[in-house]
Design a protein around this motif. Structure first.
Motif, PDB file in Angstrom:
ATOM      1  N   UNK B  21       0.836  -1.204   0.000  1.00 31.62           N
ATOM      2  CA  UNK B  21       0.000   0.000   0.000  1.00 31.62           C
ATOM      3  C   UNK B  21       0.873   1.257   0.000  1.00 31.62           C
ATOM      4  N   UNK B  22       1.953   1.215   0.784  1.00 27.87           N
ATOM      5  CA  UNK B  22       2.847   2.382   0.858  1.00 27.87           C
ATOM      6  C   UNK B  22       3.559   2.614  -0.472  1.00 27.87           C
ATOM      7  N   UNK B  23       3.940   1.533  -1.117  1.00 25.13           N
ATOM      8  CA  UNK B  23       4.635   1.656  -2.403  1.00 25.13           C
ATOM      9  C   UNK B  23       3.696   2.269  -3.455  1.00 25.13           C
ATOM     10  N   UNK B  24       2.462   1.827  -3.461  1.00 20.67           N
ATOM     11  CA  UNK B  24       1.494   2.370  -4.429  1.00 20.67           C
ATOM     12  C   UNK B  24       1.243   3.858  -4.153  1.00 20.67           C
ATOM     13  N   UNK B  25       1.111   4.164  -2.874  1.00 21.46           N
ATOM     14  CA  UNK B  25       0.920   5.568  -2.480  1.00 21.46           C
ATOM     15  C   UNK B  25       2.112   6.410  -2.953  1.00 21.46           C
ATOM     16  N   UNK B  26       3.308   5.901  -2.735  1.00 24.00           N
ATOM     17  CA  UNK B  26       4.523   6.637  -3.116  1.00 24.00           C
ATOM     18  C   UNK B  26       4.609   6.791  -4.633  1.00 24.00           C
ATOM     19  N   UNK B  27       4.210   5.773  -5.362  1.00 25.17           N
ATOM     20  CA  UNK B  27       4.252   5.867  -6.823  1.00 25.17           C
ATOM     21  C   UNK B  27       3.239   6.886  -7.334  1.00 25.17           C
ATOM     22  N   UNK B  28       2.063   6.889  -6.718  1.00 25.21           N
ATOM     23  CA  UNK B  28       1.031   7.842  -7.136  1.00 25.21           C
ATOM     24  C   UNK B  28       1.522   9.272  -6.932  1.00 25.21           C
ATOM     25  N   UNK B  29       2.117   9.512  -5.782  1.00 25.39           N
ATOM     26  CA  UNK B  29       2.559  10.855  -5.424  1.00 25.39           C
ATOM     27  C   UNK B  29       3.806  11.248  -6.221  1.00 25.39           C
ATOM     28  N   UNK B  30       4.729  10.308  -6.327  1.00 24.37           N
ATOM     29  CA  UNK B  30       6.032  10.631  -6.900  1.00 24.37           C
ATOM     30  C   UNK B  30       6.050  10.615  -8.414  1.00 24.37           C
ATOM     31  N   UNK B  31       5.330   9.676  -9.009  1.00 23.97           N
ATOM     32  CA  UNK B  31       5.394   9.575 -10.471  1.00 23.97           C
ATOM     33  C   UNK B  31       4.280  10.380 -11.120  1.00 23.97           C
ATOM     34  N   UNK B  32       3.037  10.163 -10.663  1.00 20.11           N
ATOM     35  CA  UNK B  32       1.914  10.840 -11.316  1.00 20.11           C
ATOM     36  C   UNK B  32       1.768  12.287 -10.847  1.00 20.11           C
ATOM     37  N   UNK B  33       1.931  12.529  -9.547  1.00 21.29           N
ATOM     38  CA  UNK B  33       1.745  13.884  -9.011  1.00 21.29           C
ATOM     39  C   UNK B  33       3.008  14.732  -9.076  1.00 21.29           C
ATOM     40  N   UNK B  34       4.139  14.088  -9.453  1.00 25.11           N
ATOM     41  CA  UNK B  34       5.396  14.829  -9.585  1.00 25.11           C
ATOM     42  C   UNK B  34       5.894  15.470  -8.304  1.00 25.11           C
ATOM     43  N   UNK B  35       5.527  14.910  -7.159  1.00 22.37           N
ATOM     44  CA  UNK B  35       6.056  15.452  -5.904  1.00 22.37           C
ATOM     45  C   UNK B  35       7.278  14.637  -5.492  1.00 22.37           C
ATOM     46  N   UNK B  36       8.002  15.174  -4.533  1.00 23.04           N
ATOM     47  CA  UNK B  36       9.109  14.398  -3.958  1.00 23.04           C
ATOM     48  C   UNK B  36       8.540  13.437  -2.928  1.00 23.04           C
ATOM     49  N   UNK B  37       9.108  12.250  -2.889  1.00 20.47           N
ATOM     50  CA  UNK B  37       8.569  11.252  -1.967  1.00 20.47           C
ATOM     51  C   UNK B  37       9.691  10.330  -1.491  1.00 20.47           C
ATOM     52  N   UNK B 146      -6.778  11.004  -5.686  1.00 20.25           N
ATOM     53  CA  UNK B 146      -7.297   9.636  -5.711  1.00 20.25           C
ATOM     54  C   UNK B 146      -7.266   9.040  -7.115  1.00 20.25           C
ATOM     55  N   UNK B 147      -7.357   9.879  -8.126  1.00 25.46           N
ATOM     56  CA  UNK B 147      -7.315   9.318  -9.483  1.00 25.46           C
ATOM     57  C   UNK B 147      -5.911   8.794  -9.805  1.00 25.46           C
ATOM     58  N   UNK B 148      -4.903   9.522  -9.350  1.00 17.27           N
ATOM     59  CA  UNK B 148      -3.530   9.019  -9.540  1.00 17.27           C
ATOM     60  C   UNK B 148      -3.268   7.776  -8.710  1.00 17.27           C
ATOM     61  N   UNK B 149      -3.874   7.740  -7.556  1.00 18.33           N
ATOM     62  CA  UNK B 149      -3.724   6.565  -6.702  1.00 18.33           C
ATOM     63  C   UNK B 149      -4.288   5.333  -7.423  1.00 18.33           C
ATOM     64  N   UNK B 150      -5.407   5.527  -8.061  1.00 17.56           N
ATOM     65  CA  UNK B 150      -6.024   4.413  -8.785  1.00 17.56           C
ATOM     66  C   UNK B 150      -5.147   3.972  -9.957  1.00 17.56           C
TER      67      UNK B 150
END
Lengths: 276, 196, 380
Positions: B21-37, B146-150
């Motif tokens: 779950x943490x890895x998916x969250x990090x990928x959503x934030x870091x890859x799709x949202x372009x934030x640092x994670x 949430x859309x990036x999370x999905x």
């Protein structure tokens, strides 16, 4: 033939290397090196195709005299370096030359795993039953009861039989000869190089200086006679009663199994990996 | 110090899929949202016992220290992890618990959702409770879309389980939407201590 | 699958980024033995290398791994191994062989608590001096430290480049925190990456003198099987590669080994300065602790403490010039380490000014936190 036999090594020796060599007069190492050169010449391999790797000890000095790609590694580790070389460049014929202590004491783990892995290498083990260069300490092949500089009261350990160990560990080709039986040695070295998979050649040899002297065999001639008298052709060994084989060693081919070697198997891995 | 990071800790028992779950969250934030994670996890014997934790630190700037220091959001999937990992919670942080297993909630700034029960009853598989919880985390955390999370979830989930996981995530989002965070107390600390 | 290349932006652990860096640098051979917390490097190499016609092999121990790595490099293939403390100890023997034969190779040591089996799953920085002096005898070696996923990629490429350029083994020190932290890595396109290969002989084989002196001190290196037959030995050797015991030849050889590294100091010694311009107190740190230090420095700045960070990327050859500059500038310097004080001794040795060099150490398997460093900074 005699002319050729004495002339031939000069085609393979390094002429820019200062001689004489480090070995004692009468040492069996020169005979093994001669056999190896004749085997390579018979097969018709190019010098550039050959890598000769060694460990530490008197046997470790073999490569420096010959004009191949030569590598003098750390004690017991020749096979590990040979493994890297062969995997990196499979077109090379990689020959590792080791002593008995080198291959089966400090390098024992590498030896059995190389046999198990069955990478296409040729391991030549010169078994003189002693640590010669360091001054005659007992090795894993010093016979029970014999004397050594660290076993002045007699050796209480039991000897490895290197060739049998290699067979059990899975080497695809295993053969043994002695420096007295040089023609057989030529033949099995050539076979070992040509067989795919891991080949082990055991050359029973003499160290009259460090082993013989302490065990009533202080000259190369006596030791040669000992090798002559204690070798039994493997084809004949089966017919002899067990008591006649005590203190003897068999010579000939102990194992010759044709099976895919590590590189052939690894090529399949590469294909599977690329399929995704 | 001015806040430049948002810290999430996901916790539960080993085998609940906390790290995934943490890895998916990090990928959503870091890859799709372009934030640092930065994503870290408990490593070693602890990861195989009763408690497992994984952390995600999110920032608009490069992240120096990679681990959580003061939690903005803690997910606890069981009582043991709730008790163990609550210690460095921010006064205005948010605790999210799986009320299927967590009965004693140590703060009033909390949201209780029966993730495991939802997984069992609505999706027929308890194993996706982590994804239900992840949906809720996505809904309640301002740093995650949430859309990036999905999208990240679908990319990670093994073939054949993508639809199940997507449904689980959406159930979690739906359940979390029922909560109004503004109705919670702003902080669990007295006002004068809040600025420290 | 049409394209096996990974997508451009990836969430990777430090260990995985080291693999990406190695592959980008041209590594095509890996030999290793399982060990926590470095095993992910082996696992990923076993998947990725065969796809690129490279070779992965799991050896019987770390001694063998290091031997195979040197062997592959002698045959002309860039090679690497990865391990942690106990395995690193076993590698020292053949690491020395790589030093004396000037064989390029990269060794990753993901540090965990020691000595012996120690703390297998906890971070530590206790192998710094072993990385420098682990193998016996005087020898040159390059030791680099990584602190982030981005570092793991970039520094691994640097490690291969330096190793090839100077014909010296390069050790990468990572630790459990760096190894298992996931961060985003934006993979640059292959043609954007500078890759250096060892210089091969340009003379015909009959003129090739394998260890000949030259101005750089780095002789061209022929791969086995390419016609340049020569002898490679762990004994001290003359320019032709043959064993020698002559004092003059021995000294000339040993001096060249060191000189080639000294000549490269300008590019080998890498450091990173953060807020050092006007710093009055500074932290000198490396690896994961440098990240804690960076945060502590930010916290200090917000309280108007003029603090800075000098992060060591190259540990050895010790970046004396950069450290000296920091020492001359600051009234005190803190060296936090997850060991009892290994680099702090080097810093003290380099100190010729009035600057106070303070240590801060943890040996309990826990990373030093920003708060701990900040607390120290306040009193400096």
């Amino acid at each position: 033939m005699p002319n050729n036999a004495t002339r031939l090594p000069h085609d393979y020796l390094r002429h820019d290397k200062k001689f004489p060599h480090v070995w004692c007069p009468g040492c069996g190492n020169g005979i093994v090196l001669g056999s190896l050169i004749r085997a390579i010449d018979n097969i018709g391999l190019e010098k550039d195709e050959i890598v000769m790797a060694s460990g530490i000890g008197c046997s470790g000095r073999l490569p420096v005299y010959v004009d191949f790609n030569t590598l003098h590694t750390t004690h017991g580790r020749a096979l590990t370096f040979a493994t890297g070389i062969k995997l990196a460049k499979p077109s090379l014929k990689v020959i590792a030359v080791m002593g008995d202590g080198d291959a089966t004491a400090i390098g024992g783990n590498h030896f059995i795993h190389a046999a198990r892995r069955n990478l296409d290498l040729t391991a030549i083990i010169i078994n003189n039953q002693i640590f010669g260069m360091t001054g005659g300490q007992y090795s894993p092949t010093t016979p029970y009861g014999c004397k050594a500089s660290t076993a002045l009261y007699g050796n209480i350990e039991h000897a490895f039989s290197i060739a049998e160990l290699a067979v059990t560990a899975g080497a695809s080709y295993v053969a043994r000869s002695s420096v007295f039986h040089a023609k057989l040695l030529d033949k099995i070295i050539a076979q070992g190089i040509q067989r795919r998979g891991f080949s082990v050649i055991v050359a029973m040899s003499n160290c009259h200086v460090q082993y013989g002297r302490r065990n009533q065999m202080g000259s190369p001639v006596i030791m040669m006679e000992w090798l002559r008298d204690h070798a039994v052709r493997i084809e004949k060994a089966g017919d002899l009663p067990a008591k006649d084989l005590q203190d003897k060693f068999t010579i000939g081919v102990l194992a010759d199994v044709d099976k895919p070697d590590y590189i052939e198997e690894y090529q399949k891995i590469r294909e599977r990996a690329k399929e995704g | 110090m001015k806040e430049d990071r948002y810290e999430i800790r996901l916790s539960g028992s080993g085998g609940q899929g906390i790290i995934l779950a943490a890895v998916i969250l990090a990928e959503a934030v870091g890859i799709a949202d372009n934030k640092y994670v930065c994503q870290t996890q408990s490593y070693g014997p602890e990861a195989r016992g009763g408690k497992s934790k994984a952390e995600v630190v999110i920032s608009e700037r490069p992240i120096d220290y990679p681990k959580a220091m003061k939690l903005d959001l803690l997910l606890a999937m069981n009582q043991a992890s709730c008790d163990a990992y609550f210690y460095d919670f921010k006064p205005n942080g948010l605790l999210l618990v799986d009320s299927t297993f967590v009965e004693q909630i140590p703060t009033s700034r909390s949201v209780a959702i029966p993730f495991t029960q939802i997984a069992r009853e609505k999706l027929g598989k308890e194993i996706v409770a982590n994804m239900v919880a992840l949906g809720a985390v996505g809904q309640l955390c301002p740093m995650v879309s949430v859309s990036n999370l999905e999208k990240a979830l679908v990319a990670r989930a093994p073939k054949g389980t993508k639809e199940l996981n997507r449904k689980a995530l959406r159930e979690g989002i739906k359940a979390a939407k029922k909560f109004n965070l503004h109705a919670l107390p702003r902080s669990i600390s007295p006002e004068e201590e809040e600025e420290i | 699958m049409a394209n096996n290349d990974p997508p451009k932006k990836l969430l990777l652990q430090g260990n995985e980024a080291i693999v990406e860096g190695a592959l980008a640098a041209g590594c095509r051979f890996f030999a290793g033995y399982p060990i926590t917390p470095a095993s992910e490097i082996s696992e990923m190499m076993s998947v990725r290398l065969p796809r690129q016609d490279g070779t992965f092999i799991q050896m019987e121990d770390e001694i063998a791994s290091m031997g195979a790595v040197v062997g592959a490099s002698l045959a002309g293939v860039k090679s690497m191994t990865a391990t942690s403390g106990p395995g690193f100890s076993l590698m020292q023997e053949n690491l020395g062989f790589a030093c004396i034969t000037e064989t390029p190779c990269v060794i990753v040591n993901v540090m965990r608590g020691g000595p012996s089996t120690g703390l297998p799953t906890s971070p530590a920085q206790g192998d710094v001096m072993q990385a420098r002096w682990g193998t016996h005898g005087d020898h040159p070696v390059i030791v680099l430290a990584v602190s982030s996923v981005g570092d793991c990629f970039d520094i691994t490429i640097h490690a291969f480049n330096l190793s090839e350029k100077y014909r010296v083994p390069v050790i990468i020190l990572s630790d459990e925190v760096v190894a298992h932290t996931r961060e985003i890595l934006a993979l640059p396109a292959g043609d954007k990456i500078e890759v250096i290969d060892r210089i091969r002989p340009s003379t015909p084989p009959e003129w090739y003198i394998p260890y000949e002196e030259n101005s750089r001190g780095v002789p061209p290196m022929a791969a086995m099987g390419e016609g340049y037959r020569h002898h490679v030995t762990g004994l001290i050797h003359d320019q032709r590669g043959f064993p020698t015991q002559k004092p003059k030849e021995t000294e000339a050889f040993m001096k060249r080994l060191f000189r080639k590294i000294t000549h490269g100091f300008y590019e080998i010694q890498m450091t990173k300065s953060i807020m050092m311009e006007d710093a009055e107190v500074a932290v000198i740190a490396y690896g994961s602790v440098a990240r804690s230090a960076q945060r502590a420095v930010m916290q200090a700045r917000q309280q108007n403490i003029k603090a800075g960070l000098l992060q060591l990327i190259t540990m050895f050859p010790f970046p004396k010039n950069a450290v000296d500059t920091a020492l001359r500038q600051c009234r005190s310097v803190l060296v936090p380490e997850m060991n009892i004080g290994q680099i702090s001794r080097e810093v003290k040795r380099a100190n010729t000014s009035d600057c106070r060099v303070l240590k801060y150490n943890r040996i309990d398997g826990q990373i030093i936190t920003p708060t701990e460093i900040f607390t120290e900074l306040k009193d400096m």
